[in-house]
Design an enzyme around this catalytic site. Structure first.
Site, PDB file in Angstrom:
ATOM      1  N   ASN A 148      -2.100   0.386   7.390  1.00 33.62           N
ATOM      2  CA  ASN A 148      -1.285  -1.593   7.816  1.00 33.62           C
ATOM      3  C   ASN A 148      -0.431  -2.349   6.405  1.00 33.62           C
ATOM      4  O   ASN A 148      -0.281  -3.232   6.426  1.00 33.62           O
ATOM      5  CB  ASN A 148      -2.889  -2.240   8.313  1.00 33.62           C
ATOM      6  CG  ASN A 148      -3.436  -2.789   6.732  1.00 33.62           C
ATOM      7  OD1 ASN A 148      -3.346  -2.171   5.284  1.00 33.62           O
ATOM      8  ND2 ASN A 148      -4.778  -3.368   7.303  1.00 33.62           N
TER       9      ASN A 148
ATOM     10  N   GLU B 233      -8.748 -10.896  -8.323  1.00 36.43           N
ATOM     11  CA  GLU B 233      -7.789  -9.094  -7.925  1.00 36.43           C
ATOM     12  C   GLU B 233      -7.009  -9.447  -8.543  1.00 36.43           C
ATOM     13  O   GLU B 233      -6.286  -8.786  -9.458  1.00 36.43           O
ATOM     14  CB  GLU B 233      -7.548  -9.975  -6.699  1.00 36.43           C
ATOM     15  CG  GLU B 233      -8.349  -8.755  -5.627  1.00 36.43           C
ATOM     16  CD  GLU B 233      -8.313  -9.628  -4.058  1.00 36.43           C
ATOM     17  OE1 GLU B 233      -6.929  -9.600  -3.384  1.00 36.43           O
ATOM     18  OE2 GLU B 233      -8.970  -9.257  -3.648  1.00 36.43           O
TER      19      GLU B 233
ATOM     20  N   ARG C 126       2.577  -7.049   9.297  1.00 34.66           N
ATOM     21  CA  ARG C 126       2.040  -5.930   9.677  1.00 34.66           C
ATOM     22  C   ARG C 126       1.968  -5.525  11.580  1.00 34.66           C
ATOM     23  O   ARG C 126       2.822  -4.673  12.275  1.00 34.66           O
ATOM     24  CB  ARG C 126       0.640  -6.382   9.658  1.00 34.66           C
ATOM     25  CG  ARG C 126       0.175  -6.047   8.057  1.00 34.66           C
ATOM     26  CD  ARG C 126      -1.495  -6.152   8.350  1.00 34.66           C
ATOM     27  NE  ARG C 126      -1.946  -5.684   7.282  1.00 34.66           N
ATOM     28  CZ  ARG C 126      -3.027  -6.598   6.361  1.00 34.66           C
ATOM     29  NH1 ARG C 126      -3.930  -7.268   7.120  1.00 34.66           N
ATOM     30  NH2 ARG C 126      -4.236  -5.954   5.800  1.00 34.66           N
TER      31      ARG C 126
ATOM     32  N   LYS D 110       1.451  -0.920   0.241  1.00 31.58           N
ATOM     33  CA  LYS D 110      -0.036   0.154   0.076  1.00 31.58           C
ATOM     34  C   LYS D 110       0.779   1.185  -0.112  1.00 31.58           C
ATOM     35  O   LYS D 110       2.094   0.986   0.149  1.00 31.58           O
ATOM     36  CB  LYS D 110      -0.762   0.151   1.138  1.00 31.58           C
ATOM     37  CG  LYS D 110      -1.666  -1.491   0.720  1.00 31.58           C
ATOM     38  CD  LYS D 110      -2.918  -1.610   2.408  1.00 31.58           C
ATOM     39  CE  LYS D 110      -4.011  -2.336   2.057  1.00 31.58           C
ATOM     40  NZ  LYS D 110      -5.075  -2.461   3.188  1.00 31.58           N
TER      41      LYS D 110
ATOM     42  N   THR E 136      -4.921  -8.054  10.465  1.00 34.38           N
ATOM     43  CA  THR E 136      -6.021  -6.842   9.961  1.00 34.38           C
ATOM     44  C   THR E 136      -5.139  -5.561  10.979  1.00 34.38           C
ATOM     45  O   THR E 136      -4.613  -4.755  10.323  1.00 34.38           O
ATOM     46  CB  THR E 136      -7.758  -5.954   9.569  1.00 34.38           C
ATOM     47  OG1 THR E 136      -8.065  -8.072   9.022  1.00 34.38           O
ATOM     48  CG2 THR E 136      -8.083  -4.927   8.783  1.00 34.38           C
TER      49      THR E 136
ATOM     50  N   PHE F 296     -15.717   2.560   7.170  1.00 37.17           N
ATOM     51  CA  PHE F 296     -14.582   2.680   6.741  1.00 37.17           C
ATOM     52  C   PHE F 296     -13.586   2.763   5.093  1.00 37.17           C
ATOM     53  O   PHE F 296     -13.360   3.422   4.737  1.00 37.17           O
ATOM     54  CB  PHE F 296     -13.402   1.990   7.584  1.00 37.17           C
ATOM     55  CG  PHE F 296     -13.372   0.886   7.113  1.00 37.17           C
ATOM     56  CD1 PHE F 296     -12.608   0.205   5.892  1.00 37.17           C
ATOM     57  CD2 PHE F 296     -14.210  -0.293   8.189  1.00 37.17           C
ATOM     58  CE1 PHE F 296     -12.741  -1.533   5.799  1.00 37.17           C
ATOM     59  CE2 PHE F 296     -14.336  -1.804   8.010  1.00 37.17           C
ATOM     60  CZ  PHE F 296     -13.433  -2.289   6.277  1.00 37.17           C
TER      61      PHE F 296
ATOM     62  N   ARG G 201      -1.310 -14.835   3.967  1.00 34.96           N
ATOM     63  CA  ARG G 201      -2.211 -14.239   5.332  1.00 34.96           C
ATOM     64  C   ARG G 201      -1.687 -14.481   6.031  1.00 34.96           C
ATOM     65  O   ARG G 201      -1.317 -13.501   6.784  1.00 34.96           O
ATOM     66  CB  ARG G 201      -3.510 -14.558   4.770  1.00 34.96           C
ATOM     67  CG  ARG G 201      -4.305 -14.032   3.530  1.00 34.96           C
ATOM     68  CD  ARG G 201      -4.760 -13.092   3.479  1.00 34.96           C
ATOM     69  NE  ARG G 201      -6.152 -13.088   4.698  1.00 34.96           N
ATOM     70  CZ  ARG G 201      -6.248 -11.266   4.953  1.00 34.96           C
ATOM     71  NH1 ARG G 201      -6.187 -10.609   3.905  1.00 34.96           N
ATOM     72  NH2 ARG G 201      -7.285 -11.581   5.545  1.00 34.96           N
TER      73      ARG G 201
HETATM   74  N1  UDP Z   1      -9.210  -1.329   7.416  1.00 37.96           N
HETATM   75  C1  UDP Z   1     -10.060  -0.258   8.264  1.00 37.96           C
HETATM   76  N2  UDP Z   1     -10.766  -0.150   9.404  1.00 37.96           N
HETATM   77  C2  UDP Z   1     -11.439  -1.626   9.932  1.00 37.96           C
HETATM   78  C3  UDP Z   1     -10.760  -2.909   8.853  1.00 37.96           C
HETATM   79  C4  UDP Z   1      -9.767  -2.514   7.911  1.00 37.96           C
HETATM   80  O1  UDP Z   1      -9.192   0.704   7.831  1.00 37.96           O
HETATM   81  O2  UDP Z   1     -12.089  -1.338  10.303  1.00 37.96           O
HETATM   82  C5  UDP Z   1      -9.213  -1.535   6.356  1.00 37.96           C
HETATM   83  C6  UDP Z   1      -7.528  -1.909   6.488  1.00 37.96           C
HETATM   84  O3  UDP Z   1      -6.312  -0.603   5.713  1.00 37.96           O
HETATM   85  C7  UDP Z   1      -7.304  -3.310   5.684  1.00 37.96           C
HETATM   86  C8  UDP Z   1      -9.020  -2.834   4.610  1.00 37.96           C
HETATM   87  O4  UDP Z   1      -9.469  -2.025   5.009  1.00 37.96           O
HETATM   88  O5  UDP Z   1      -6.358  -3.386   5.326  1.00 37.96           O
HETATM   89  C9  UDP Z   1      -9.587  -4.114   4.047  1.00 37.96           C
HETATM   90  O6  UDP Z   1     -10.102  -5.046   5.160  1.00 37.96           O
HETATM   91  P1  UDP Z   1     -10.066  -6.338   5.071  1.00 37.96           P
HETATM   92  O7  UDP Z   1     -11.107  -6.336   6.433  1.00 37.96           O
HETATM   93  O8  UDP Z   1     -10.617  -6.450   4.123  1.00 37.96           O
HETATM   94  O9  UDP Z   1      -8.709  -6.198   6.343  1.00 37.96           O
HETATM   95  P2  UDP Z   1      -7.192  -7.369   5.301  1.00 37.96           P
HETATM   96  O10 UDP Z   1      -7.837  -8.114   5.143  1.00 37.96           O
HETATM   97  O11 UDP Z   1      -6.967  -6.171   4.349  1.00 37.96           O
HETATM   98  O12 UDP Z   1      -7.150  -8.225   6.335  1.00 37.96           O
HETATM   99 MG    MG Z   2      -9.238  -8.372   2.818  1.00 33.55          MG
END
Ligand code: UDP
Ligand code: MG
Length: 155
Positions: free
Chosen positions: A119, A133, A109, A16, A98, A64, A92
């Site tokens: 993140n 994707e 992370r 990112k 996350t 968000f 992952r």
């Molecule tokens: N995100 C955020 N606030 C939240 C949850 C997610 O800002 O409460 C952002 C975070 O950058 C995350 C992205 O949204 O990586 C996508 O969310 P997802 O639940 O898909 O998490 P990931 O798969 O990236 O762990």
């Molecule tokens: Mg995701």
């Protein structure tokens, strides 16, 4: 041997804008390389909000969402395709949870981020979403090659 190649998965990994600005590109690529995964696609690119909304379409109802889109368009990102056995789930795990404050040390992370909205990295959450994707980010297709280390990494 051909059977094991057929079982190989691909995942979409994106560094990112914060990861690019904080010079974490080499570190992150190094982790995937050293693990044994194979780099199949790579580009530094900037996306607009229509594209970011498509990538995160499943999250459009989340509170968000708008901030997330702003974050992803805020600078260049590094889009990648990595291949290997079980690379979606293992990727992952390497990325961590996350919320970076809850990610284990040793994860990307966990080691390099604090806030959820900064993140550092994205990784596909399932084989099906990885396919979508990869098609979105690499519409022209990706490289076809086999690493000469393949037999030193996979039985
Ligand atoms: N995100 C955020 N606030 C939240 C949850 C997610 O800002 O409460 C952002 C975070 O950058 C995350 C992205 O949204 O990586 C996508 O969310 P997802 O639940 O898909 O998490 P990931 O798969 O990236 O762990
Ligand atoms: Mg995701």
């Amino acid at each position: 041997m051909e059977i094991s190649i057929a079982k190989m998965e691909q995942t979409f990994i994106m560094i990112k804008p914060d990861g690019v600005q904080r010079n974490l590109v080499g570190e992150i690529i190094g982790r995937f390389e050293k693990k044994g995964f194979t780099l199949k696609g790579l580009k530094l690119t900037s996306v607009d909000s229509a594209f970011a909304k498509k990538h995160y379409a499943d999250l459009s109802a989340q509170p968000f969402f708008n901030k997330l889109v702003e974050y992803i368009v805020s600078g260049p990102v590094v889009a990648m395709v990595w291949e290997g056995r079980n690379v979606v789930a293992t990727g992952r795990k390497m990325i961590g949870t996350t919320n970076p404050s809850e990610s284990a040390p040793g994860t990307i992370r966990g080691d390099y981020a604090i806030d959820m909205g900064r993140n550092v990295i994205h990784g596909s959450d399932a084989v099906e979403s990885a396919k979508k994707e990869i098609a979105l980010w690499f519409p022209q297709g990706i490289a076809e090659w086999k690493s000469s280390a393949h037999h030193w990494i996979f039985e």
